[in-house]
Design a protein around this motif. Structure first.
Motif, PDB file in Angstrom:
ATOM      1  N   CYS A 197      12.904  26.214  -3.058  1.00  0.00           N
ATOM      2  CA  CYS A 197      13.691  27.450  -3.000  1.00  0.00           C
ATOM      3  C   CYS A 197      14.238  27.821  -4.378  1.00  0.00           C
ATOM      4  N   GLN A 231      12.830  27.156  -7.206  1.00  0.00           N
ATOM      5  CA  GLN A 231      11.712  27.607  -8.034  1.00  0.00           C
ATOM      6  C   GLN A 231      11.189  28.972  -7.583  1.00  0.00           C
ATOM      7  N   ARG A 232      11.334  29.297  -6.307  1.00  0.00           N
ATOM      8  CA  ARG A 232      10.753  30.545  -5.761  1.00  0.00           C
ATOM      9  C   ARG A 232      11.840  31.513  -5.293  1.00  0.00           C
ATOM     10  N   SER A 265      10.615  35.018  -4.640  1.00  0.00           N
ATOM     11  CA  SER A 265       9.418  35.244  -3.814  1.00  0.00           C
ATOM     12  C   SER A 265       9.525  34.625  -2.431  1.00  0.00           C
ATOM     13  N   ASP A 289       2.816  23.388  -1.355  1.00  0.00           N
ATOM     14  CA  ASP A 289       3.622  24.595  -1.507  1.00  0.00           C
ATOM     15  C   ASP A 289       3.265  25.630  -0.445  1.00  0.00           C
ATOM     16  N   ASP A 323       5.762  27.083   2.349  1.00  0.00           N
ATOM     17  CA  ASP A 323       5.985  28.523   2.428  1.00  0.00           C
ATOM     18  C   ASP A 323       5.747  29.038   3.849  1.00  0.00           C
TER      19      ASP A 323
END
Length: 1312
Positions: free
Chosen positions: A281, A283-284, A287, A385, A389
């Motif tokens: 979370c 890192q993204r 997105s 990943d 996701d």
């Protein structure tokens, strides 16, 4: 006008098309012609495969039984050498220490980290040491090591509240009052912890500890070697058995990001899913799916150990991915050590791979010992990943108020990677890197949803070969497929049976694991399952055979589940009876079950197992017969108890059934197993067989004595004209004991008087008397033949053994097998015979010792002594003096030579009975110690190495082979067409032109042209020379290995339309099949098959040798010669199928076969016609009055016959009873000795007794005569010994008694 040439061109094109179609039609017919000796047993050596499997099985499994949690936090006080940022990472084990008092926070952190470790190893013993002193650490470590003994101990060190480690190899703890930091040497820590151990360092500059640890370990090892200590103490530390995990390198500080835990390394190792999701979370952040927050992550439903829940599925995927990364990156041995030896170590290293990925993103590089290659950029992390996701994107709906209407969608991760694995398998290229999805397949086996597909793909992978099995075992597939045997799902049964067959074919040591977990029951059920296919039931039988192979626990476990009855029931199944492989492995399984296991044997006796196996001895498949012989051999491989008449009866019944096999078996496999089986009988009844062999040796010596005495008598009486004739049959018959010659007594006295006096006076008399027996172990071919020809009916009747005749027949079979034409069979049988002969030599020495001790004091026969007979045998009296505790040899022996009985009164009867105890104890086990065995069962196992379900690949290979054969046949056919065209212009007047002339090393006895090249095979008595007749050079010499007193008498090529094999027959009744006799492509000749085709050779003044003819369409060999029978041997089944009685009083001289008719020419001039479709039907035709030298079937239902008188006759086979269709009289002095008929041209060649060769047409036209060799001083032809036409060319090869070879031809060399 322009249409003419066009029409002509169309006509020529049409004719060319017709010719091509005709050629293809002929080739297609030739492709369907069967080929002999193309089975696996003919194409490879009969031996077990040497599989170099990877060491997948761990030498020892380890367990981490104790965990020391050393936390140096000093909550509220920062260490002086670290300047922390503000704000800074504070959480330890997901607890903020500032939220409680220092002491309470420390205890909460300690309890939390213990719970995190307990998830990975709940049964370990945990001890906490919170802000300890040096003494606390020492006491903790020594206590845990003492309790752990040889198991692994883990030390987790958290140094966030103390200074960084020093370059001198020290870490820090506290004093008792927490006023000072006290250094703790890593050297001391090594001593306290001992090995095996695992160390986890969560502190800044942790890499210094790892390097210091290695240095101290090396120093400790050097000190140990220098001081020459006896052995390391229990608390010594072996660096090889120590594992270290450090949070960062020697110069790095831990991350201080306030969003992260302060113990980021520890959280990666103990709570990987939670920290991985949070890191994802972070890192993204831009997105993430709408509604996904850090707080929501904490609420993911499910449990980590429940794969059906979202959290459990993520953990399952994480385990599969980290295992896959490690298996593809690490060396195999390191992977085994870190990921398969210890459950806690495996979990920590899986999580360490995650720690490397996360901490590298914060410029920290975790360190391990042993070092692990960098994995943070492995492409499998992208799959992780994606799975995260997909899971997180469903959280908002899954955790919303109306979540009851939403069903969680499981990840497609495993289905997608199974598809990738299937794609890898579809290429079918074995020489590639292993598929990276293999560890994922292992994980999928845990899921019922994908299990069936995973097992199918796993089976296809194992089918690629032993290397694939080794890889699957190294990845850890074994415990999974072992546990699946507890499943009752029938749809899994065929797949699991296939997988286990593949595993056991490569690694048979898995048998103990199967027995321990009761896996044998699964395969017994599979063998009985009527819904299982024959191939899968074959694999089940193979697995059972491997389970009981040399495994007493497996034998006992399977017998308790009635494996004998189950296997015997299979022999009544229609599917089994039509599946040779299944019959083969059922038989092998039975043979292995009762090997050295009497209880199983008696179970088989009660179930009539041996009688059921007798039926398989007539099976058309050689492997099935060999398996049945193997099973029967192990069936008798048990020493019967004293007085067990039933056991002896069963053993003798088996021996009596096996003995006749030798006469009808052409298979090397079966005869090797027969020799091995019979030696087990010899081992059971070694004394009986030694006594029988003793009688045979005595009979052999008597034959020699009679022959020698007869020659001496003739020499002595030649001067006065009185000749005493010794009545003796030819060398093939035995001495008649019932009717000895009238002068037998005087001959014995004259021959042996000197020997007796010498024996009585010599100090070395024992050695001299038994010197003849010292040579009994000399098993030359000549001696074996002499022993074989001794008729047991001519020996004296045996008293005291009801099974002596059976054992005697078995002994004769062993002698025949020892003289077998195939070296593998003879080597096995010679070992058995040699063992018995050594026993005979010892017996003979003991007998002679007794005789010599009594020879000077003969006594009169007393009342109560046994009755002595003229043949040298005695009936034991019932005198009490003769009874003792020594077991008697079943056949009683006389302790003196039978040749002396005519004039000697005999020794003391009390010592006449030879007892087993009289033989030195070292000799009793001679036969048992020389047990021979074959590689048949191991070789049969290699069938499971090969692909069993790659039908498409097999079809492609078969198509390639077919195309290659088609190209080869097309070349041969076009060559034949060219030859036929050239023969239309053949000048018959030049048939006698000499094209080749040379001298063979020995006198030729048979000639044969190779059909496809310019090689001429020239056989002498014991070998075959290969000549290139066009260039006049001798290429090589093939030794046929027949005995020196025998001679080659016939040669044929079989499989002429393919790579021809050479059939060689010799006059001792043996047939040998040679592969590559002409050394094609520099390959040595190989013996494909060899057997004794005719055993009942009848001696005569003139021998025809072994006469053979070959039937390619049925793959049959018809064999005749010096016998009253013609044998039909089937090369497909490799056994004698029929036997035709000739009805003639003379030998068979020629044979030829056409359609269903067999023509046999005989020495009395008659021709015997046999219809092979109807065994009893044959007709005798008095075609000639002399020895027939040729019978050849011609076209238009004609048969050509020729005799030595020079009359060549052609018969209409439909009117053989009438006059011949044509008669040609060849007028030559002394008649003719050899006649050859060209198979394609109307040419007859006659070799005459007057040393000339005549060429005739089938109409009787004289085409020329050859009497002299060509050359300036051309001499007269020698006596013609053999001749043969080329199968295609107009060439005739002639061999003469002066060793010269000549090839005559009406064609030029360029045409040929």
């Amino acid at each position: 006008m322009t249409m003419g040439p066009k029409d002509n061109g169309s006509k020529e094109q049409f004719e060319d098309d017709e010719e091509v179609l005709e050629i293809n039609s002929v080739i297609d017919k030739m492709l369907h012609v069967p080929i002999a000796y193309q089975e696996k047993r003919h194409l490879e050596k009969i031996s077990g495969a040497k599989i170099v499997a990877e060491s997948w099985r761990l030498k020892e499994r380890m367990k981490t039984v104790s965990v020391a949690l050393v936390l140096c936090l000093n909550v509220g006080v920062d260490p002086p050498d670290v300047v922390k940022t503000s704000p800074c990472a504070r959480r330890e084990c997901w607890i903020d220490p500032l939220m409680n008092s220092p002491q309470k926070a420390l205890e909460s952190i300690g309890n939390s980290i213990q719970k995190q470790y307990e998830r990975w190893q709940p049964r370990a013993r945990y001890k906490q040491s919170l802000d300890p002193t040096v003494e606390d650490v020492k006491r903790l470590c020594t206590s845990l090591r003492r309790n752990a003994k040889e198991e692994r101990v883990l030390l987790h060190y958290n140094g966030h509240g103390v200074p960084r480690p020093t370059a001198n190899g020290e870490i820090w703890v506290f004093n008792k009052n927490y006023t000072q930091y006290i250094p703790l040497s890593i050297y001391d820590l090594q001593s306290w912890m001992g090995s095996p151990s695992i160390f986890v360092y969560d502190c800044s500059c942790a890499g210094l500890i790892v390097s210091s640890f290695q240095s101290f370990a090396e120093q400790r090892e050097q000190d140990f070697q220098i001081n020459s200590l006896h052995s390391p103490s229990s608390n010594s530390c072996d660096a090889k058995n120590c594992i270290q995990l450090a949070a960062c390198s020697a110069s790095q500080l831990l991350p201080m990001n306030p969003e992260l835990p302060a113990d980021l390394f520890t959280t990666c190792l103990t709570t990987p899913i939670k920290i991985a999701l949070q890191w994802f979370c972070h890192q993204r952040q831009g997105s993430l799916a709408p509604g996904v927050t850090l707080d929501l992550i904490e609420k993911i439903p499910g449990r980590l150990n429940d794969r059906r829940t979202p959290l459990g599925e993520l953990n399952w995927i994480f385990t599969a991915i980290t295992d896959t990364i490690a298996w593809n990156i690490l060396p195999r041995d390191l992977f085994q050590k870190l990921f398969r030896q210890d459950l806690l170590v495996a979990s920590l290293f899986r999580n360490f791979l995650l720690a490397e990925r996360i901490m590298r993103s914060y410029r920290c590089t975790p360190v391990s010992s042993p070092p692990v290659p960098a994995t943070f950029r492995h492409p499998m992390w992208a799959a992780w990943d994606h799975a995260v996701d997909v899971c997180l994107s469903q959280l908002p709906q899954l955790l919303s108020d109306d979540s009851s209407n939403y069903a969680f969608q499981n990840s497609q991760f495993f289905a997608q990677h199974l598809t990738a694995f299937e794609v890898w398998l579809s290429f079918g290229i074995e020489q590639r890197d292993p598929p990276e999805q293999l560890p994922i397949v292992l994980q999928v086996l845990l899921s019922q949803v994908h299990r069936l597909r995973a097992l199918d793909l796993l089976g296809r992978f194992l089918d690629l070969g032993p290397w694939a099995v080794s890889l699957a075992l190294s990845v850890g597939i074994f415990p999974y497929v072992l546990k699946l045997l507890q499943s009752q799902a029938k749809e899994l049964r065929p797949l699991l049976v296939f997988i286990w067959a593949k595993i056991l074919a490569v690694d048979s040591t898995c048998q103990s694991d199967l027995v321990k977990d009761g896996g044998h029951q699964y395969f017994l059920r599979a063998l009985q399952d009527p819904q299982m296919s024959a191939s899968r039931r074959t694999m089940a039988a193979f697995v059972l055979a491997e389970i009981v192979n040399g495994n007493s626990a497996g034998q006992e476990a399977c017998l308790q589940r009635n494996v004998v009855s189950i296997c015997l029931d299979q022999l009544d199944d229609e599917i089994v009876m039509t599946t040779p492989k299944l019959k083969q492995w059922v038989s092998i399984c039975l043979g292995r079950v009762w090997t050295n296991y009497d209880e199983a044997r008696w179970r088989g006796v009660r179930d009539q197992a041996h009688e059921r196996l007798y039926e398989l001895l007539d099976d058309p498949q050689a492997e099935v017969r060999a398996a049945a012989v193997y099973a029967l051999g192990t069936f008798v491989d048990n020493q019967p108890e004293a007085g067990s008449d039933h056991a002896a009866h069963v053993n003798q019944a088996v021996g009596a059934t096996l003995a006749p096999l030798q006469r009808r078996e052409a298979s090397v496999l079966v005869r090797c197993e027969l020799a091995s089986a019979l030696q087990r009988l010899v081992s059971c009844y070694d004394s009986s067989f030694a006594a029988i062999a003793f009688r045979f040796v005595e009979e052999e010596k008597n034959l020699d004595v009679i022959q020698e005495v007869g020659s001496k008598t003739k020499a002595r009486t030649a001067g006065n004209g009185s000749v005493h004739q010794v009545t003796r049959s030819n060398s093939r018959s035995s001495f008649d004991h019932a009717n000895p010659p009238a002068n037998y007594l005087s001959m014995m006295k004259q021959s042996l008087a000197g020997d007796v006096s010498g024996l009585s006076s010599s100090s070395d008399s024992t050695t001299q008397a038994a010197s003849g027996y010292d040579q009994d172990t000399n098993l030359s071919a000549e001696r074996l033949n002499r022993l074989r020809k001794i008729s047991f009916s001519g020996l004296p009747s045996i008293v005291g053994s009801s099974y002596s005749s059976v054992n005697a027949n078995i002994w004769k079979v062993l002698l025949s097998l020892a003289a077998d034409p195939h070296p593998n069979v003879s080597a096995l049988a010679k070992c058995v015979v040699a063992g018995v002969m050594e026993r005979v030599a010892l017996m003979a020495k003991e007998q002679n010792c007794r005789y010599l001790s009594e020879s000077g004091s003969p006594r009169p026969r007393r009342r109560g002594d046994s009755e002595n007979y003229g043949d040298g045998l005695s009936v034991e009296s019932s005198s009490p003096s003769q009874s003792n505790n020594s077991p008697l040899i079943p056949i009683q022996l006389t302790p003196y030579s039978r040749t002396r009985k005519s004039f000697w009164k005999g020794p003391d009867r009390s010592k006449e009975v030879f007892r087993a105890s009289d033989v030195p104890s070292t000799s009793i086990a001679l036969v048992q110690d020389r047990l021979v065995s074959t590689q048949f069962c191991s070789w049969s196992t290699t069938a499971f190495f090969e692909p069993l379900c790659k039908e498409t690949c097999n079809e492609e290979k078969e198509e390639l082979i077919r195309q290659k054969r088609h190209s080869h046949l097309e070349k041969l056919l076009l060559n034949r067409i060219e030859i036929d065209v050239a023969h239309q212009k053949l000048d018959m007047s030049r048939l006698g032109d000499q094209q080749f002339f040379n001298k063979n090393p020995q006198q030729p006895v048979s000639l044969l042209f190779h059909p496809h090249n310019n090689n001429l095979l020239v056989a002498d008595r014991t070998g075959i020379n290969v000549w290139e007749w066009e260039c006049g050079q001798r290429k090589q010499c093939l030794r046929n290995n027949n005995p020196t007193n025998s001679s080659i008498s016939s040669m044929h090529f079989i499989n002429e339309h393919q790579d021809p094999l050479l059939l060689v027959g010799s006059d001792d009744g043996c047939v040998r099949i040679w592969k590559n006799p002409c050394r094609k492509e520099n390959q040595n000749p190989e013996l494909v098959a060899a057997w004794q085709a005719i055993s009942d050779i009848i001696p005569s003044s003139r021998s025809s040798g072994l006469v053979t003819t070959w039937d390619q369409s049925n793959l049959h060999i018809y064999i005749g010669g010096d016998s009253r029978h013609i044998q039909l041997w089937d090369t497909t089944t490799e056994r004698k199928e029929q036997e035709f009685l000739t009805g003639a009083d003379s030998c068979v001289t020629t044979l030829d076969f056409s359609g269903n008719l067999l023509a046999a020419g005989c020495g009395d001039g008659s021709v015997r016609m046999f219809d092979t479709r109807d065994r009893p039907r044959h007709k005798a035709h008095p075609a000639h009055n002399q020895w027939i030298v040729n019978t050849t079937f011609l076209e238009k239902e004609l048969l050509l016959t020729a005799s030595e008188l020079g009359d060549v006759k052609m018969w209409d086979i439909r009117k053989m009873s009438g006059d011949p269709y044509r008669t040609i009289k060849v007028v030559r002095t002394g008649g003719i000795r050899h006649v050859g008929v060209h198979p394609n041209l109307h040419i007859i060649a006659c070799g005459s007794a007057d040393h000339s060769v005549s060429f005739l047409g089938l109409d009787g036209e004289d085409l020329g005569t050859v009497k002299y060799y060509e050359g300036f001083l051309g001499q007269r032809l020698g006596r013609i010994t053999c001749m043969a036409f080329h199968p295609l060319l107009a060439n005739l090869a002639v061999g003469t008694a002066d060793c010269f070879l000549t090839v005559y031809s009406g064609e030029s060399k360029s045409q040929s």
